[in-house]
Design a protein around this motif. Structure first.
Motif, PDB file in Angstrom:
ATOM      1  N   ARG A 224       0.843  -1.193   0.000  1.00 28.00           N
ATOM      2  CA  ARG A 224       0.000   0.000   0.000  1.00 28.00           C
ATOM      3  C   ARG A 224       0.880   1.244   0.000  1.00 28.00           C
ATOM      4  O   ARG A 224       1.556   1.538   0.984  1.00 28.00           O
ATOM      5  CB  ARG A 224      -0.916   0.016   1.235  1.00 28.00           C
ATOM      6  N   ILE A 225       0.871   1.975  -1.125  1.00 25.54           N
ATOM      7  CA  ILE A 225       1.614   3.229  -1.215  1.00 25.54           C
ATOM      8  C   ILE A 225       0.656   4.270  -1.787  1.00 25.54           C
ATOM      9  O   ILE A 225       0.301   4.227  -2.962  1.00 25.54           O
ATOM     10  CB  ILE A 225       2.853   3.089  -2.115  1.00 25.54           C
ATOM     11  N   THR A 226       0.231   5.189  -0.956  1.00 23.44           N
ATOM     12  CA  THR A 226      -0.733   6.201  -1.380  1.00 23.44           C
ATOM     13  C   THR A 226      -0.120   7.594  -1.464  1.00 23.44           C
ATOM     14  O   THR A 226      -0.771   8.530  -1.913  1.00 23.44           O
ATOM     15  CB  THR A 226      -1.933   6.241  -0.417  1.00 23.44           C
TER      16      THR A 226
ATOM     17  N   GLY B 235      -2.890  -2.870 -12.627  1.00 18.86           N
ATOM     18  CA  GLY B 235      -4.056  -2.700 -11.768  1.00 18.86           C
ATOM     19  C   GLY B 235      -3.740  -2.330 -10.342  1.00 18.86           C
ATOM     20  O   GLY B 235      -4.332  -2.880  -9.414  1.00 18.86           O
ATOM     21  N   VAL B 236      -2.823  -1.365 -10.144  1.00 18.89           N
ATOM     22  CA  VAL B 236      -2.471  -0.952  -8.779  1.00 18.89           C
ATOM     23  C   VAL B 236      -2.965   0.472  -8.484  1.00 18.89           C
ATOM     24  O   VAL B 236      -2.504   1.107  -7.563  1.00 18.89           O
ATOM     25  CB  VAL B 236      -0.948  -1.043  -8.538  1.00 18.89           C
ATOM     26  N   ARG B 237      -3.890   0.967  -9.321  1.00 21.12           N
ATOM     27  CA  ARG B 237      -4.527   2.279  -9.116  1.00 21.12           C
ATOM     28  C   ARG B 237      -3.531   3.435  -9.252  1.00 21.12           C
ATOM     29  O   ARG B 237      -3.675   4.475  -8.617  1.00 21.12           O
ATOM     30  CB  ARG B 237      -5.240   2.332  -7.762  1.00 21.12           C
ATOM     31  N   MET B 238      -2.526   3.257 -10.073  1.00 18.54           N
ATOM     32  CA  MET B 238      -1.473   4.250 -10.237  1.00 18.54           C
ATOM     33  C   MET B 238      -1.970   5.450 -11.047  1.00 18.54           C
ATOM     34  O   MET B 238      -2.563   5.302 -12.101  1.00 18.54           O
ATOM     35  CB  MET B 238      -0.271   3.602 -10.936  1.00 18.54           C
ATOM     36  N   VAL B 239      -1.690   6.663 -10.547  1.00 20.94           N
ATOM     37  CA  VAL B 239      -2.038   7.878 -11.275  1.00 20.94           C
ATOM     38  C   VAL B 239      -0.803   8.646 -11.738  1.00 20.94           C
ATOM     39  O   VAL B 239      -0.872   9.444 -12.681  1.00 20.94           O
ATOM     40  CB  VAL B 239      -2.939   8.809 -10.425  1.00 20.94           C
TER      41      VAL B 239
END
Length: 256
Positions: free
Chosen positions: A42-44, A98-102
């Motif tokens: 988890r990296i946000t 698919g890691v929600r990267m922006v």
């Protein structure tokens, strides 16, 4: 004096716990064919990478994301920063699907990078760096421009299908002398131009522009001597002239 000694020991003990808590070891949940699949990560924010310790240098291939049905390897990496890559800097093959990267800082020593099925709209490529990247897969993201991609001059394969590109100037690819395949299918491209000069791509074999919004293809100054397949299916093409044998001497298949 006795009470003071107890207090000192308590403080030292607390510090030891704090030091141990600074480091978080990232482990391979599955190892298969020399690929290390990293467990739930988890990296946000950029600061989340502090203290992360990745697998040792045995692994040149790392996967982060959901790759197996039988184990939960789901991860989130909103920002893939240069600081995060520094912790896995021996990696040469990197997949983060698919890691929600922006946001992505493109790593300079990776040979193959797969970041398909994310939310990428911000890609940083440092013009002062020399990139080793040979294969780049960015399928199914939110890219609207690829101007900075000209600094990836060692690329051989590029997949930018299923993004949000509206215009493409093929001049950007002229900085990639070894490019063999370009996939721009299923974007929103209504204009594909060649800029003001001659675009010569000596190794380009396949170009996929299927399912866009092209009504014409201006190829007057394109020189693609190795191009054998051009896919234009699903475009409202009204005018197409590919008669020049000098520009496309090996072109055998044009899909409309």
């Amino acid at each position: 004096m006795a009470n003071y000694g107890v207090l000192t020991l308590m403080i030292v003990g607390s510090l030891c716990v704090f030091v141990h808590a600074r480091y978080s070891h990232v482990a391979c949940q599955v190892v298969e064919n020399k690929w290390c699949t990293v467990q739930r990560l988890r990296i946000t924010a950029r600061t989340d990478v502090r203290g992360l310790v990745f697998p040792d240098d045995r692994y040149e291939k790392i996967r982060i994301g959901q790759f197996y049905d039988f184990v939960n390897t789901d991860s989130t990496i909103v920002i893939f920063s240069g600081e995060l890559f520094y912790r896995m800097r021996r990696v040469r093959y990197l997949q983060m699907n698919g890691v929600r990267m922006v946001g992505l800082d493109v790593p300079d020593t990776v040979l193959e990078l797969d970041v398909a099925n994310n939310w990428l709209s911000r890609v940083y490529i440092d013009p002062e760096k020399s990139y080793a990247l040979r294969k780049l897969i960015m399928r199914n993201n939110l890219l609207t421009t690829i101007t900075s991609f000209k600094y990836l001059n060692m690329l051989e394969e590029l997949d930018l299908s299923e993004n949000m590109l509206h215009t493409v100037n093929f001049d950007v690819f002229s900085f990639m002398p070894y490019i063999r395949t370009i996939d721009l299918a299923r974007n929103r491209i209504f204009s594909a131009t060649a800029g003001n000069g001659v675009i010569s791509l000596g190794y380009l074999e396949e170009a996929n522009l299927a399912e866009n919004q092209l009504t014409k293809l201006d190829v007057g100054v394109w020189l693609f001597p190795s191009l054998s397949m051009l896919n234009l299916t699903g475009n409202p093409i009204k005018r197409l002239n590919l008669s020049s044998q000098q520009s496309f001497p090996r072109l055998k298949s044009v899909l409309l």
